[in-house]
Design a protein around this motif. Structure first.
Motif: not given
Ligand SMILES: Nc1ncnc2c1ncn2[C@@H]1O[C@H](COP(=O)(O)OP(=O)(O)OP(=O)(O)O)[C@@H](O)[C@H]1O
Ligand SMILES: [Mg+2]
Length: 141
Positions: A122, A119-120, A81, A45, A38, A41-42, A136-138
């Motif tokens: 967007f 991300v979770d 975030r 992004a 994860d 991933k962030i 964006v927030t993860k």
């Protein structure tokens, strides 16, 4: 005194700044306890969105912060975030910009749709002539 890395707002005016945004995103995600997958991933992004801010937005800022949300079962859940802002030309057609493979500039057109998938949360807020803000927030899972 805490040894947790502090979030903050970073300028995006060069490729070195894009690297700094990546690094801050990585260190906050790690400190929040995010898995390596994860974190990547962030960070990926963040890299794409920072590059768009630089290339299309004419530069701007990235605010990187740790966030918490209440969770009834396991206590607060941490996340990261990032808010990318620019005062550039904006995006005339958001659906088109989010479609895979669409680019106005000879890229691959994969940055925005890719970032959205990674991300979770967007959010893309843009107005032609006024600029673009992407949030964006993860969350840790
Ligand atoms: N901050 C921004 N300001 C203005 N336009 C933007 C911004 N970010 C993206 N766009 C527009 O959205 C399009 C799609 O962006 P996306 O990141 O998906 O692809 P790309 O940057 O063209 O190529 P890639 O990221 O794959 O190298 C861009 O070509 C550009 O026209
Ligand atoms: Mg891009």
């Amino acid at each position: 005194m805490s040894r947790e890395p502090a979030g903050g707002e970073l300028p995006i005016a060069s490729h070195d700044d894009v690297v700094r945004v990546r690094q801050l995103a990585r260190s906050l995600a790690a400190a929040a306890g995010m898995s390596l997958v994860d974190q990547t991933k962030i960070v990926t992004a963040a890299s794409e969105l920072a590059r768009n801010t630089l290339v299309y937005g004419g530069g701007g800022t990235a605010r990187v912060e740790r966030v918490e949300r209440p969770s009834p079962r396991a206590g607060a859940r941490a996340g990261v975030r990032i808010v990318f802002s620019d005062d550039g030309p904006g995006i005339p057609d958001v659906d088109q910009a989010l479609a895979e493979g669409w680019t106005s500039g000879g890229g691959l057109g994969l940055g925005l749709p890719g970032a959205r998938r990674l991300v979770d949360e967007f959010d893309l807020d843009t107005e032609p002539g006024r600029g673009t803000t992407v949030t964006v927030t993860k969350w840790c899972r």
